[in-house]
Write an enzyme that holds these catalytic residues in place. Sequence first.
Site, PDB file in Angstrom:
ATOM      1  CG  HIS A  73      -4.912  -8.400  12.666  1.00 39.86           C
ATOM      2  ND1 HIS A  73      -5.615  -7.332  12.401  1.00 39.86           N
ATOM      3  CD2 HIS A  73      -3.763  -8.012  12.224  1.00 39.86           C
ATOM      4  CE1 HIS A  73      -5.111  -6.553  11.690  1.00 39.86           C
ATOM      5  NE2 HIS A  73      -3.931  -6.964  11.419  1.00 39.86           N
ATOM      6  CG  ASP A  91     -11.899  -6.884  16.035  1.00 39.90           C
ATOM      7  OD1 ASP A  91     -11.345  -7.653  15.279  1.00 39.90           O
ATOM      8  OD2 ASP A  91     -12.439  -5.784  15.245  1.00 39.90           O
ATOM      9  NE  ARG A 121      -7.906  -9.119  10.373  1.00 37.95           N
ATOM     10  CZ  ARG A 121      -6.893  -8.870   9.610  1.00 37.95           C
ATOM     11  NH1 ARG A 121      -6.039  -9.847   9.587  1.00 37.95           N
ATOM     12  NH2 ARG A 121      -6.688  -7.829   9.081  1.00 37.95           N
TER      13      ARG A 121
HETATM   14  C1  G16 Z   1      -8.982  -4.174   8.484  1.00 38.80           C
HETATM   15  C2  G16 Z   1      -9.888  -3.718   7.463  1.00 38.80           C
HETATM   16  C3  G16 Z   1      -9.904  -4.544   6.346  1.00 38.80           C
HETATM   17  C4  G16 Z   1      -8.596  -4.896   5.797  1.00 38.80           C
HETATM   18  C5  G16 Z   1      -7.510  -5.061   6.856  1.00 38.80           C
HETATM   19  C6  G16 Z   1      -6.282  -4.845   6.328  1.00 38.80           C
HETATM   20  O1  G16 Z   1      -9.430  -5.275   9.050  1.00 38.80           O
HETATM   21  O2  G16 Z   1     -11.423  -3.515   7.993  1.00 38.80           O
HETATM   22  O3  G16 Z   1     -10.924  -4.083   5.372  1.00 38.80           O
HETATM   23  O4  G16 Z   1      -8.655  -5.760   4.764  1.00 38.80           O
HETATM   24  O5  G16 Z   1      -7.628  -4.356   8.017  1.00 38.80           O
HETATM   25  O6  G16 Z   1      -5.797  -3.844   6.167  1.00 38.80           O
HETATM   26  P1  G16 Z   1      -4.449  -3.224   5.717  1.00 38.80           P
HETATM   27  O7  G16 Z   1      -3.945  -4.366   4.581  1.00 38.80           O
HETATM   28  O8  G16 Z   1      -4.489  -1.837   5.354  1.00 38.80           O
HETATM   29  O9  G16 Z   1      -3.603  -3.757   6.828  1.00 38.80           O
HETATM   30  P2  G16 Z   1      -9.226  -5.746  10.603  1.00 38.80           P
HETATM   31  O10 G16 Z   1      -9.676  -6.965  10.826  1.00 38.80           O
HETATM   32  O11 G16 Z   1      -7.769  -5.269  10.891  1.00 38.80           O
HETATM   33  O12 G16 Z   1     -10.033  -4.489  11.252  1.00 38.80           O
END
Ligand code: G16
Length: 544
Positions: free
Chosen positions: A114, A280, A283
């Site tokens: 994101h 990607d 989400r």
């Molecule tokens: C990734 C992880 C998720 C996590 C999120 C936020 O998602 O795959 O499991 O919840 O990051 O992580 P943080 O709170 O450490 O920033 P994504 O969608 O960014 O790949």
Amino acid sequence: MKITTIPSSPYLDQKPGTSGLRKKVTVFQQRNYLENFVQSIFNSLSDFQGSSLVLGGDGRYFNREAIQIIIKIAAANGFGELIIGQGGLLSTPAASHIIRKNKAFGGIILSASHNPGGPDEDFGIKYNISNGGPAPEKFTDALYENSTRIAGYKIAGFADVDLDSIGQQKIDGLIITIIDPVDDYAELMASIFDFDLLKRSIASNHITLCFDAMHAITGPYATRILEDILGAPKGTVINGIPLEDFGGGHPDPNMAHAKELTNLMLGNNAPTFGAASDGDGDRNMIMGANVFVTPSDSLAIMAANARCIPAYASGIAGVARSMPTSQAVDRVAKKLGLPCFETPTGWKYFGNLLDDGQITLCGEESFGSGSNHVREKDGLWAVLFWLNLIAKKRQSVEDIVTDHWQTYGRDIYCRHDYEAVDMDIANAIVDHLREQLPKLAGQSFAEYTVKYADEFSYTDPVDGSVSNNQGIRIGFENGSRIIFRLSGTGTVGATLRIYLEKFEADASKHNQDAQDALAFLIGLAEQFCEVKKRTGRAGPTVIT
Ligand code: G16
């Protein structure tokens, strides 16, 4: 094939975070930076000679260049086949499916999820194992260790590969297979959901919808599935063309960043259903006419209604959520007699539970949910799940949510993010919180009495591995919680996340605004962590 070993010296900042290595593009463009990391991945693997590797990314700036480099390093290290999405594109859940479907050795996914894209923005890379899921911590620790002592990388000397023509190419013994990025994924979705019912509901206008692809990878996936296959009118998918810089936007599906969709859904004449996905495609944000569904509630509602979906009609084995995700799904699990697991933040922690058949559905507060159909969270899967639910129950999103709260109570929830905080200040905040933990239990703050105050540790029920320091938890006797964590996905300074949660059983109070309902806990969180005081900020950067 001519293979050369190029000497290089280590970079010491290649420790993967919550989901792979995420840095500014300019960091990845440093001499040998990407090459070192890719070689370190391969140095951490064994017995892959001649096997296949899946490769693709979210199409952000530097995707194509990176793929050409990775192809040559993978070839030099002895992979026999590279399966690549056309144009170098694959959504994260599609990559997970393609690894599983082809029984590939693993895959490399290029994405910073994101986070914004462009020459001055973010890039990312992660390795997924043969189950299609993100490599576990044991692997990423070894990879980091290897990256700190790398002395060179192997690279094959052939011309850049044509990424745009579907079909197979052979370079000496190496097979390069370029696949349509959407075909396999669309077929998988059709095997899970009732597409005939969805077609009828859309054709009869029982469901009207809008999907915001945020100029990211889900554009082609959503256009194919929602418009071409399910028959939603052209224009249902907005911002559907993937762009290297996501059109200058922040491809994060929440009400702060998916503004066009949010305005539509909260305005007059909103469609029955609105959704968005991220850079990607893993989400999701779910909205109905004039209603936003929190990711935690979405997971709970999916678990409670899973039998409405053909693939889960005979029931689900169990559920899991990350620790900071609200306890809404726990209530569903309790009522349905299902096992419920609490894991650290990071999709990789769900992998063993899914592989072992202990859970079927899982999700996180960070706009992610998924099931055992792949080993990544899956944005469009969640969208189709909700569409199938609306069609089957013949209810609006708002009615589904209201009914759910009436049955289970409402876990009022929000997250406050303080982004780009100076690293030293952020670390001092965490130290300050840690110091308070031993003396907090038993203390009362108005009607909130602290039941426990600790740092979350997780022991994987399948392989026994232990993950410590996974967030600071302050839990109250009445079930409310305040949780503090430093994000593992940011690329500038530190991001402090504060998660706030309060249970409300009384249906007459279910329509409160979350910020109002949580005001006391929000004040208490500041009292504990002093983020405003220490940073001089007036409030959070983003509230979700
Ligand atoms: C990734 C992880 C998720 C996590 C999120 C936020 O998602 O795959 O499991 O919840 O990051 O992580 P943080 O709170 O450490 O920033 P994504 O969608 O960014 O790949």
